[in-house]
Design a protein around this motif. Structure first.
Motif, PDB file in Angstrom:
ATOM      1  N   GLY A 133       0.830  -1.189   0.000  1.00 31.55           N
ATOM      2  CA  GLY A 133       0.000   0.000   0.000  1.00 31.55           C
ATOM      3  C   GLY A 133       0.861   1.233   0.000  1.00 31.55           C
ATOM      4  O   GLY A 133       2.039   1.188   0.358  1.00 31.55           O
ATOM      5  N   ALA A 134       0.266   2.358  -0.417  1.00 28.90           N
ATOM      6  CA  ALA A 134       0.979   3.628  -0.439  1.00 28.90           C
ATOM      7  C   ALA A 134       0.060   4.705   0.110  1.00 28.90           C
ATOM      8  O   ALA A 134      -1.050   4.898  -0.395  1.00 28.90           O
ATOM      9  N   MET A 135       0.521   5.392   1.163  1.00 31.64           N
ATOM     10  CA  MET A 135      -0.226   6.523   1.697  1.00 31.64           C
ATOM     11  C   MET A 135       0.519   7.797   1.325  1.00 31.64           C
ATOM     12  O   MET A 135       1.561   8.113   1.894  1.00 31.64           O
ATOM     13  N   THR A 136      -0.005   8.482   0.343  1.00 29.52           N
ATOM     14  CA  THR A 136       0.652   9.636  -0.263  1.00 29.52           C
ATOM     15  C   THR A 136      -0.145  10.904   0.028  1.00 29.52           C
ATOM     16  O   THR A 136      -1.145  10.875   0.738  1.00 29.52           O
ATOM     17  N   GLY A 137       0.286  12.019  -0.543  1.00 34.49           N
ATOM     18  CA  GLY A 137      -0.532  13.208  -0.533  1.00 34.49           C
ATOM     19  C   GLY A 137      -1.772  12.996  -1.394  1.00 34.49           C
ATOM     20  O   GLY A 137      -1.843  12.069  -2.201  1.00 34.49           O
ATOM     21  N   GLY A 138      -2.770  13.867  -1.236  1.00 32.52           N
ATOM     22  CA  GLY A 138      -4.052  13.641  -1.892  1.00 32.52           C
ATOM     23  C   GLY A 138      -4.234  14.304  -3.240  1.00 32.52           C
ATOM     24  O   GLY A 138      -5.303  14.221  -3.826  1.00 32.52           O
ATOM     25  N   GLY A 139      -3.191  14.937  -3.785  1.00 27.99           N
ATOM     26  CA  GLY A 139      -3.365  15.739  -4.984  1.00 27.99           C
ATOM     27  C   GLY A 139      -3.434  14.974  -6.291  1.00 27.99           C
ATOM     28  O   GLY A 139      -4.026  15.453  -7.257  1.00 27.99           O
ATOM     29  N   TYR A 140      -2.823  13.802  -6.349  1.00 29.99           N
ATOM     30  CA  TYR A 140      -2.778  13.094  -7.641  1.00 29.99           C
ATOM     31  C   TYR A 140      -2.807  11.566  -7.447  1.00 29.99           C
ATOM     32  O   TYR A 140      -1.906  10.847  -7.871  1.00 29.99           O
ATOM     33  N   PRO A 141      -3.886  11.047  -6.860  1.00 28.19           N
ATOM     34  CA  PRO A 141      -4.025   9.597  -6.749  1.00 28.19           C
ATOM     35  C   PRO A 141      -3.995   8.893  -8.094  1.00 28.19           C
ATOM     36  O   PRO A 141      -3.553   7.740  -8.192  1.00 28.19           O
ATOM     37  N   ASP A 142      -4.458   9.582  -9.150  1.00 25.39           N
ATOM     38  CA  ASP A 142      -4.451   8.974 -10.476  1.00 25.39           C
ATOM     39  C   ASP A 142      -3.037   8.663 -10.938  1.00 25.39           C
ATOM     40  O   ASP A 142      -2.783   7.624 -11.564  1.00 25.39           O
ATOM     41  N   GLY A 143      -2.084   9.549 -10.618  1.00 21.63           N
ATOM     42  CA  GLY A 143      -0.700   9.283 -10.988  1.00 21.63           C
ATOM     43  C   GLY A 143      -0.102   8.144 -10.200  1.00 21.63           C
ATOM     44  O   GLY A 143       0.589   7.275 -10.757  1.00 21.63           O
ATOM     45  N   ILE A 144      -0.350   8.101  -8.893  1.00 24.36           N
ATOM     46  CA  ILE A 144       0.173   7.012  -8.070  1.00 24.36           C
ATOM     47  C   ILE A 144      -0.468   5.686  -8.476  1.00 24.36           C
ATOM     48  O   ILE A 144       0.203   4.641  -8.484  1.00 24.36           O
ATOM     49  N   ARG A 145      -1.742   5.709  -8.825  1.00 20.85           N
ATOM     50  CA  ARG A 145      -2.416   4.479  -9.267  1.00 20.85           C
ATOM     51  C   ARG A 145      -1.733   3.864 -10.488  1.00 20.85           C
ATOM     52  O   ARG A 145      -1.621   2.637 -10.587  1.00 20.85           O
ATOM     53  N   ARG A 146      -1.282   4.708 -11.412  1.00 19.09           N
ATOM     54  CA  ARG A 146      -0.624   4.164 -12.606  1.00 19.09           C
ATOM     55  C   ARG A 146       0.605   3.358 -12.215  1.00 19.09           C
ATOM     56  O   ARG A 146       0.875   2.299 -12.795  1.00 19.09           O
ATOM     57  N   ILE A 147       1.339   3.863 -11.243  1.00 20.52           N
ATOM     58  CA  ILE A 147       2.553   3.166 -10.798  1.00 20.52           C
ATOM     59  C   ILE A 147       2.184   1.845 -10.126  1.00 20.52           C
ATOM     60  O   ILE A 147       2.715   0.777 -10.477  1.00 20.52           O
ATOM     61  N   LEU A 148       1.275   1.897  -9.173  1.00 22.71           N
ATOM     62  CA  LEU A 148       0.915   0.698  -8.419  1.00 22.71           C
ATOM     63  C   LEU A 148       0.194  -0.324  -9.274  1.00 22.71           C
ATOM     64  O   LEU A 148       0.462  -1.524  -9.154  1.00 22.71           O
ATOM     65  N   ASP A 149      -0.717   0.123 -10.126  1.00 17.50           N
ATOM     66  CA  ASP A 149      -1.457  -0.828 -10.966  1.00 17.50           C
ATOM     67  C   ASP A 149      -0.501  -1.625 -11.851  1.00 17.50           C
ATOM     68  O   ASP A 149      -0.640  -2.846 -11.990  1.00 17.50           O
ATOM     69  N   ALA A 150       0.459  -0.929 -12.451  1.00 18.67           N
ATOM     70  CA  ALA A 150       1.428  -1.620 -13.303  1.00 18.67           C
ATOM     71  C   ALA A 150       2.288  -2.574 -12.475  1.00 18.67           C
ATOM     72  O   ALA A 150       2.531  -3.719 -12.873  1.00 18.67           O
ATOM     73  N   TYR A 151       2.728  -2.113 -11.319  1.00 21.04           N
ATOM     74  CA  TYR A 151       3.606  -2.943 -10.481  1.00 21.04           C
ATOM     75  C   TYR A 151       2.882  -4.207 -10.027  1.00 21.04           C
ATOM     76  O   TYR A 151       3.413  -5.318 -10.142  1.00 21.04           O
TER      77      TYR A 151
END
Length: 312
Positions: free
Chosen positions: A217-235
């Motif tokens: 899991g990744a708990m990041t800032g809330g501004g760009y979940p769409d960008g973080i999702r691209r990384i995690l979904d691919a991984y």
């Protein structure tokens, strides 16, 4: 969501960004802006949301404001995604009460830092163990221990694993200390199935190394979940090269938030995109410098994140 630890602990994976607390220009909480913030974060692909974290300025809120935010957010989310509520407090008793209240309001999990106060008041390992045991006895939802430098408290891998094995609801760990990947790797090796959720934090600045170490899991800032999702979904789909490409694309923005804009970054992006009316942080925190804001928006525009389009 599946089951793991003692066949009772829910398993959450993916992107669980921290929601900022939305204020108006006078420093009062803007509940309508808060609801819009939450709707955006869900639309942007958040697997879940964390509220009242340090990046939510929890340390600047009254207890009544905390309670209002908990009820407002959980009522508005209405089960669309799981919500983690930060219930950190120095007192075992008060932290347990806060955690029970969050559970009763519908929280999926609570996130807690070890007890600390100021620069010098710290609790030893026995006291930390008893603190989390006291909180666990008051609730039946998972506890995420936040292991971050702000507490000034060293949480050894052996202590974290002992709590995971011995204390019923201690099962998630957000690791934000230097060499986080090594610590994640060690607690996973020592704790096995007791470590239900080894998570990355710190705005994803160490995300790829933490994923390689076993973070789920990744708990990041809330501004760009769409960008973080691209990384995690691919991984998580097994395409680590594509994940690395996405990480390289988003790393300038991740780095800018982590090293330049800090907790004000998310709100600056949300205001720029018309999601919220004010990006104010609560005094005595300083407003973001105009040049810093300009740099943040410039980097974000290259990526075209949903945050800059959602409210327009």
């Amino acid at each position: 969501m599946s089951k793991n630890k003692n066949a009772t602990t829910p398993v959450y994976r993916g992107v669980f960004p921290v929601a900022p607390t939305i204020f108006d220009d006078h420093g009062d909480i803007d509940l309508e802006g808060q609801r819009r913030c939450i709707d955006f974060m869900i639309d942007a692909g958040s697997d879940g949301i964390c509220i009242l974290a340090n990046f939510s300025e929890q340390f600047a809120l009254t207890d009544d404001e905390r309670n209002s935010l908990i009820s407002t957010v959980l009522d508005h989310v209405a089960g669309r995604v799981p919500v983690i509520v930060t219930t950190t407090h120095f007192s075992s008793r008060i932290c347990a009460q806060r955690s029970r209240m969050a559970q009763d309001a519908g929280a999926a999990m609570v996130m807690i830092m070890p007890p600390y106060h100021g620069a010098t008041i710290r609790i030893g390992e026995t006291g930390i163990y008893d603190f989390f045991s006291t909180v666990s006895d008051a609730i039946s939802i998972p506890i995420m221990i936040q292991d971050a430098p702000v507490s000034g408290t060293t949480l050894s891998p052996s202590l974290l694993v002992r709590m995971a094995k011995d204390i019923a609801n201690v099962s998630y760990f957000k690791i934000e200390v230097p060499q986080a990947a090594n610590k994640l790797r060690e607690i996973i090796a020592l704790g096995g199935e007791a470590i239900v959720g080894p998570w990355d934090g710190e705005e994803a600045i160490t995300l790829m190394a933490d994923l390689d170490a076993g973070a789920t899991g990744a708990m990041t800032g809330g501004g760009y979940p769409d960008g973080i999702r691209r990384i995690l979904d691919a991984y998580f789909a097994g395409d680590t090269e594509l994940a690395a490409q996405h990480y390289q694309e988003w790393l300038p923005l991740i780095n800018y938030e982590n090293r330049q804009g800090g907790l004000a970054s998310c709100k600056a992006l949300m205001k720029e995109g018309g999601i919220i009316k004010s990006d104010a942080v609560r005094h005595p925190l300083p407003a973001m410098h105009p040049a810093t804001r300009e740099g943040l928006i410039k980097i974000a525009r290259r990526l075209d994140p949903l945050v800059l389009r959602w409210g327009k």
